[in-house]
Design a protein around this motif. Structure first.
Motif, short mmCIF file in Angstrom:
data_model
loop_
_atom_site.label_atom_id
_atom_site.label_comp_id
_atom_site.label_asym_id
_atom_site.label_seq_id
_atom_site.Cartn_x
_atom_site.Cartn_y
_atom_site.Cartn_z
N ALA A 203 79.90 22.67 41.17
CA ALA A 203 79.63 21.80 40.01
C ALA A 203 78.12 21.65 39.81
O ALA A 203 77.61 21.69 38.69
CB ALA A 203 80.29 20.44 40.22
N ASN A 204 77.38 21.49 40.93
CA ASN A 204 75.93 21.34 40.83
C ASN A 204 75.28 22.62 40.30
O ASN A 204 74.35 22.57 39.50
CB ASN A 204 75.34 21.01 42.20
CG ASN A 204 75.19 19.51 42.36
OD1 ASN A 204 74.48 18.88 41.59
ND2 ASN A 204 75.88 18.94 43.33
N LEU A 205 75.76 23.76 40.78
CA LEU A 205 75.15 25.03 40.36
C LEU A 205 75.41 25.31 38.89
O LEU A 205 74.65 25.98 38.22
CB LEU A 205 75.72 26.18 41.20
CG LEU A 205 75.16 26.31 42.61
CD1 LEU A 205 75.96 27.33 43.39
CD2 LEU A 205 73.70 26.74 42.58
N ASN A 206 76.57 24.83 38.39
CA ASN A 206 76.93 25.16 37.01
C ASN A 206 76.79 23.98 36.06
O ASN A 206 77.36 23.96 34.98
CB ASN A 206 78.37 25.69 36.98
CG ASN A 206 78.45 27.04 37.69
OD1 ASN A 206 77.91 28.02 37.23
ND2 ASN A 206 79.10 27.06 38.84
N LYS A 207 76.00 22.99 36.51
CA LYS A 207 75.79 21.75 35.73
C LYS A 207 75.52 22.05 34.26
O LYS A 207 76.07 21.43 33.36
CB LYS A 207 74.56 21.05 36.29
CG LYS A 207 74.84 19.62 36.65
CD LYS A 207 73.56 18.98 37.16
CE LYS A 207 73.94 17.75 37.96
NZ LYS A 207 73.03 17.32 38.92
N THR A 208 74.65 23.04 34.01
CA THR A 208 74.21 23.31 32.65
C THR A 208 75.36 23.79 31.76
O THR A 208 75.29 23.71 30.54
CB THR A 208 73.10 24.37 32.63
OG1 THR A 208 73.52 25.42 33.52
CG2 THR A 208 71.79 23.79 33.11
#
Length: 210
Positions: A203-208
């Motif tokens: 989730a953090n890596l794909n936040k954008t």
């Protein structure tokens, strides 16, 4: 421009090089340390705006310091400098909301740009790392986002803000059990492994994209 900075590295040359370089650029270096414990104590005591930390140091690694800062709600933003190109280390850094991640061989070239980003609350990661990770299979999960329902997307978004199942349950007025059920559906749809941290790292890596 007078950003307060603490620097920690167990290589005296690297430490001195960075300290001298940043001082000459007008940054305010308020403390330096050669091991993790000393570095963390400086952060607690001096509350610098930014801490530039070597990932591998005696007593405490840069990652452990980042984790302690996060746990104790310290306002200091962490920039990690490292020779590590391992995806796992990078994922951990992202999951801990580290603001910058720079490879040592480019530290002097990139550190100023990195600090500028961080001061403006924008994360900065070495281009080398970004290129390396772009070519890794992470992106194949992106299409999977389309498989998520509206409620699942909402939950993933909250997970990317580092909210716990309890927080999410409260915010969406559903039971923790329902949140956990959603979580396991999401993990299955995204094809992630079942490690408790996998989803929050994703989730953090794909936040954008969320």
């Amino acid at each position: 421009m007078n950003t307060s900075i603490v620097i920690a590295d167990d290589h005296p040359l690297m430490l001195r090089g960075l300290t001298d370089f940043l001082t000459s650029k007008g940054f305010n270096i308020i403390g330096s340390a050669t091991d993790g414990n000393a570095a963390y104590n400086l952060i607690v005591k001096l509350k610098p705006e930014i801490a530039i930390l070597d990932i591998r140091m005696p007593h405490k690694t840069g990652l452990e310091i980042a984790e302690d800062c996060q746990k104790n709600n310290l306002p200091t933003k962490v920039i990690l400098i490292t020779f590590d190109k391992e995806e796992e280390v990078f994922d951990q850094a992202k999951a801990l909301n580290v603001y910058g991640y720079i490879l040592k061989e480019f530290a002097v070239e990139e550190i100023e740009t990195c600090i500028e980003h961080v001061v403006n609350n924008k994360p900065y990661f070495s281009e080398e790392i970004a290129d390396y990770l772009e070519s890794s299979p992470l992106n194949s999960h992106l299409d999977a986002i389309d498989l998520l329902t509206k409620s699942e997307l909402k939950i993933v978004k909250l997970i990317s803000e580092n909210k716990t199942s309890n927080d999410i349950a409260e915010e969406l007025s559903i039971s923790v059990r329902t949140v956990d059920k959603h979580r396991s559906n999401i993990v299955a749809k995204l094809g992630l492994d079942n490690k408790p941290t996998s989803l929050s790292i994703w989730a953090n890596l794909n936040k954008t994209h969320l």
